[in-house]
Design a protein around this motif. Structure first.
Motif, short mmCIF file in Angstrom:
data_model
loop_
_atom_site.label_atom_id
_atom_site.label_comp_id
_atom_site.label_asym_id
_atom_site.label_seq_id
_atom_site.Cartn_x
_atom_site.Cartn_y
_atom_site.Cartn_z
N LEU A 1 0.80 -1.21 0.00
CA LEU A 1 0.00 0.00 0.00
C LEU A 1 0.84 1.27 0.00
O LEU A 1 0.61 2.18 -0.79
N CYS A 2 1.86 1.34 0.89
CA CYS A 2 2.64 2.57 1.01
C CYS A 2 4.06 2.45 0.48
O CYS A 2 4.80 3.44 0.44
N SER B 1 8.27 -6.99 6.02
CA SER B 1 8.34 -8.42 5.74
C SER B 1 6.96 -9.02 5.48
O SER B 1 6.83 -10.20 5.17
N GLN B 2 5.90 -8.21 5.63
CA GLN B 2 4.53 -8.66 5.42
C GLN B 2 3.97 -7.99 4.16
O GLN B 2 4.61 -7.14 3.55
N VAL B 3 2.78 -8.37 3.79
CA VAL B 3 2.14 -7.73 2.64
C VAL B 3 1.90 -6.25 2.93
O VAL B 3 2.15 -5.38 2.10
N PHE B 4 1.42 -5.95 4.15
CA PHE B 4 1.21 -4.58 4.58
C PHE B 4 2.10 -4.29 5.78
O PHE B 4 2.30 -5.16 6.64
N THR C 1 -1.58 -1.72 8.09
CA THR C 1 -2.48 -2.73 8.67
C THR C 1 -3.44 -2.07 9.65
O THR C 1 -4.64 -2.38 9.66
N ARG C 2 -2.93 -1.15 10.47
CA ARG C 2 -3.81 -0.42 11.40
C ARG C 2 -4.83 0.42 10.64
O ARG C 2 -6.01 0.47 11.01
N ARG C 3 -4.40 1.04 9.55
CA ARG C 3 -5.32 1.84 8.75
C ARG C 3 -6.40 0.96 8.12
O ARG C 3 -7.57 1.34 8.06
N LEU C 4 -6.01 -0.22 7.67
CA LEU C 4 -6.98 -1.15 7.10
C LEU C 4 -7.96 -1.65 8.14
O LEU C 4 -9.17 -1.75 7.89
N GLN C 5 -7.46 -1.98 9.32
CA GLN C 5 -8.34 -2.48 10.38
C GLN C 5 -9.37 -1.42 10.79
O GLN C 5 -10.47 -1.76 11.25
N SER D 1 -19.41 -9.01 4.59
CA SER D 1 -18.29 -8.21 4.11
C SER D 1 -17.33 -7.93 5.25
O SER D 1 -17.73 -7.87 6.42
N TRP D 2 -16.06 -7.73 4.88
CA TRP D 2 -15.05 -7.48 5.91
C TRP D 2 -14.94 -6.01 6.27
O TRP D 2 -14.82 -5.65 7.44
N GLY D 3 -14.95 -5.12 5.28
CA GLY D 3 -14.72 -3.72 5.58
C GLY D 3 -15.48 -2.79 4.64
O GLY D 3 -16.07 -3.21 3.64
N TYR D 4 -15.46 -1.51 5.00
CA TYR D 4 -16.08 -0.49 4.17
C TYR D 4 -15.15 -0.11 3.02
O TYR D 4 -13.94 -0.01 3.19
N TYR D 5 -15.74 0.14 1.88
CA TYR D 5 -14.98 0.52 0.69
C TYR D 5 -14.60 2.00 0.80
O TYR D 5 -15.23 2.88 0.21
N GLU D 6 -13.58 2.26 1.58
CA GLU D 6 -13.13 3.62 1.83
C GLU D 6 -11.69 3.58 2.33
O GLU D 6 -11.17 2.52 2.66
#
Length: 232
Positions: free
Chosen positions: A29-30, A35-38, A43-47, A66-71
Motif C-alpha cells: 500500500l505505502c 516483511s509482510q504484505v502490509f 495494517t492499522r489503517r486497514l483495520q 463483508s469485511w470492511g467499508y470501501y473507503e
C-alpha cells in the motif's frame, strides 16, 4: 585488535541492515519496507475500515458478509490489487474475510466456493482475477473447496463504475454461465460466492440467478469490501 573487531562488527551490522532492507520487500500500500504484505501502519489503517456488522440482508439476495467499508486504506488497497499489479494484496484480504466466515456460525458442510469471474480478455490484460485470488486465500483458511471456474463470464461488459443502478443490472444481464468445474461436481449444490466489492449487488445478483437456474443454491455472498451506499 579490539578496534579492528569493532570496525568489522559495525561494518557487518550495516551490511546486514542493507540486505535486510532489500530482502524485506515493500508494503503493498505505502511501499515502505516490510516483511509482510502490509506494514504495521497500513495494517492499522486497514483495520480501521472494518464494518460494525458483517452481515446484511438485502432483498432478493442471499445473506451478504463483508469485511470492511470501501473507503480509505481498503479502497486504496483494492485499487492496487485490481489496477496496480499487486496480487499479493488478495492474501490478507482473503484471510480476514475467512475470519468473518468462521465468526458467522455458518459452518455448514458440503459448501463450495465460487469466485465472480472476469471475462477472459480482461483477465488476460490484468494477469489474474482478483476475486479468485481472494477466494483462494479464503479457502486456505476455511478449508472449503474452491471451484475457480465454477462460473464463466461469457461476454465483456462495460465497467460498472459510474453506471446507474438500472444500467448496472442491464450491463450484467445474461453474462454468466455455469462452468465445467461445477457441471462435473453434481453433488456440490450449495455455493458461497466471493467477490472483491459489493456496491449495488448487480454482479452478485446476476451470478446468483445463473446458478439458481441450473439447480444450485447460493448460501451466502462474501466480499472484501462493502460500499457505504449499502450501510443502513
Amino acid at each position: 585488535m579490539d578496534n579492528q573487531r569493532s570496525l568489522w562488527a559495525a561494518w557487518a551490522e550495516r551490511l546486514r541492515q542493507r540486505f535486510s532492507f532489500i530482502l524485506q520487500g515493500q508494503c503493498a500500500l505505502c511501499d515502505r519496507p516490510t516483511s509482510q504484505v502490509f506494514c504495521q501502519d497500513c495494517t492499522r489503517r486497514l483495520q480501521a475500515c472494518r464494518v460494525q456488522s458483517s452481515v446484511l440482508q438485502i432483498a432478493g439476495l442471499p445473506p451478504l458478509y463483508s469485511w470492511g467499508y470501501y473507503e480509505g486504506a481498503l479502497k486504496q488497497s483494492l485499487a492496487r490489487l485490481k489496477y496496480g499489479g499487486r496480487p499479493q494484496v488478495a492474501e490478507p484480504l482473503g484471510q480476514w474475510l475467512a475470519q468473518v466466515w468462521l465468526d458467522s456460525g455458518l459452518l455448514e458442510r458440503g459448501l463450495v466456493v465460487v469466485p465472480i469471474p472476469l471475462h477472459g480478455d480482461r483477465q488476460q490484460q490484468r494477469g489474474y482475477n482478483q476475486a479468485e485470488l481472494i477466494a483462494r486465500s479464503f479457502c486456505e483458511v476455511t478449508g472449503m473447496p474452491l471451484r475457480a471456474r465454477g462460473l464463466i463470464r461469457t461476454q465483456p461488459t462495460t465497467a460498472q463504475y459510474g453506471l446507474l443502478r438500472l444500467e448496472r443490472y442491464q450491463n450484467l444481464s445474461n453474462v454468466f454461465q455455469v462452468g465445467a468445474a461445477l457441471q462435473k461436481s453434481p453433488n456440490l449444490k450449495d455455493i458461497v460466492l466471493v467477490d472483491d466489492i459489493f456496491t449495488t449487488g448487480a454482479t452478485l445478483k446476476s451470478a446468483t440467478e445463473t446458478l439458481q437456474q441450473s439447480g444450485f443454491r447460493v448460501v451466502a455472498l462474501f466480499t472484501a469490501a462493502l460500499s457505504e451506499r449499502q450501510i443502513a
